[in-house]
Design a protein around this motif. Structure first.
Motif, mmCIF file in Angstrom:
data_model
loop_
_atom_site.group_PDB
_atom_site.id
_atom_site.type_symbol
_atom_site.label_atom_id
_atom_site.label_comp_id
_atom_site.label_asym_id
_atom_site.label_seq_id
_atom_site.Cartn_x
_atom_site.Cartn_y
_atom_site.Cartn_z
ATOM 1 N N VAL A 1 2.313 1.720 -3.491
ATOM 2 C CA VAL A 1 1.301 2.266 -4.400
ATOM 3 C C VAL A 1 1.122 3.761 -4.137
ATOM 4 O O VAL A 1 1.069 4.574 -5.064
ATOM 5 C CB VAL A 1 -0.038 1.508 -4.240
ATOM 6 N N ARG A 2 1.056 4.119 -2.871
ATOM 7 C CA ARG A 2 0.878 5.539 -2.506
ATOM 8 C C ARG A 2 2.069 6.375 -2.971
ATOM 9 O O ARG A 2 1.898 7.454 -3.522
ATOM 10 C CB ARG A 2 0.696 5.661 -0.993
ATOM 11 N N LEU A 3 3.278 5.887 -2.775
ATOM 12 C CA LEU A 3 4.473 6.618 -3.198
ATOM 13 C C LEU A 3 4.517 6.780 -4.719
ATOM 14 O O LEU A 3 4.878 7.845 -5.229
ATOM 15 C CB LEU A 3 5.737 5.920 -2.701
ATOM 16 N N ALA B 1 0.839 -1.206 0.000
ATOM 17 C CA ALA B 1 0.000 0.000 0.000
ATOM 18 C C ALA B 1 0.872 1.253 0.000
ATOM 19 O O ALA B 1 0.578 2.227 -0.708
ATOM 20 C CB ALA B 1 -0.934 -0.001 1.208
ATOM 21 N N ALA B 2 1.947 1.216 0.770
ATOM 22 C CA ALA B 2 2.855 2.360 0.816
ATOM 23 C C ALA B 2 3.522 2.562 -0.547
ATOM 24 O O ALA B 2 3.686 3.695 -1.011
ATOM 25 C CB ALA B 2 3.905 2.171 1.907
ATOM 26 N N SER C 1 1.944 6.864 -6.692
ATOM 27 C CA SER C 1 0.896 7.838 -7.007
ATOM 28 C C SER C 1 1.372 9.269 -6.729
ATOM 29 O O SER C 1 1.155 10.175 -7.540
ATOM 30 C CB SER C 1 -0.356 7.530 -6.190
ATOM 31 N N LEU C 2 2.042 9.464 -5.596
ATOM 32 C CA LEU C 2 2.569 10.794 -5.263
ATOM 33 C C LEU C 2 3.653 11.225 -6.251
ATOM 34 O O LEU C 2 3.698 12.388 -6.663
ATOM 35 C CB LEU C 2 3.126 10.801 -3.838
ATOM 36 N N ARG D 1 1.986 12.263 -9.481
ATOM 37 C CA ARG D 1 1.346 13.574 -9.307
ATOM 38 C C ARG D 1 2.392 14.680 -9.329
ATOM 39 O O ARG D 1 2.221 15.704 -9.979
ATOM 40 C CB ARG D 1 0.565 13.621 -7.995
#
Length: 113
Positions: A20-22, A17-18, A24-25, A28
């Motif tokens: 995927v979040r990284l 999850a981390a 995504s960031l 962006r």
């Protein structure tokens, strides 16, 4: 043993999850940087176009064309032509101050053959 394997599975899920979040960031951030480059590029192009238009207005003024007539010929408001005239005059003043002092003979032909 069961508790340990549950904790290992939980750690794996949190890491995924981390990640995927990284990602995504990072995506962006990359998009925002690309958009910022677009903005700065457009502003620089606008500034160059503005200076070019101001130079053209200066040439028309040099031909003794009035601000009102320039506006009429170019389809611009008198206010916009006056703004471009100010930009031209500012650029001229800035250009004159950039010339080296004490070098008047070089700029007017002086004694050089």
């Amino acid at each position: 043993m069961v508790v340990q394997s549950v904790r290992q599975e939980a750690r794996r899920r949190v890491r995924e999850a981390a990640a995927v979040r990284l990602r995504s960031l990072a995506e962006r951030e990359s998009r925002l940087n690309d958009l910022a480059v677009d903005v700065v590029t457009a502003v620089a192009a606008r500034d160059r176009a503005d200076v070019s238009a101001a130079e053209a207005v200066g040439l028309l003024l040099g031909e003794q064309v009035s601000v009102a007539e320039i506006g009429e010929r170019c389809g611009l408001s008198v206010k916009e032509v006056a703004r471009l005239k100010r930009v031209h005059l500012k650029a001229g003043a800035r250009g004159a101050s950039d010339e080296p002092l004490g070098d008047a003979s070089a700029s007017d032909g002086g004694d050089q053959p």
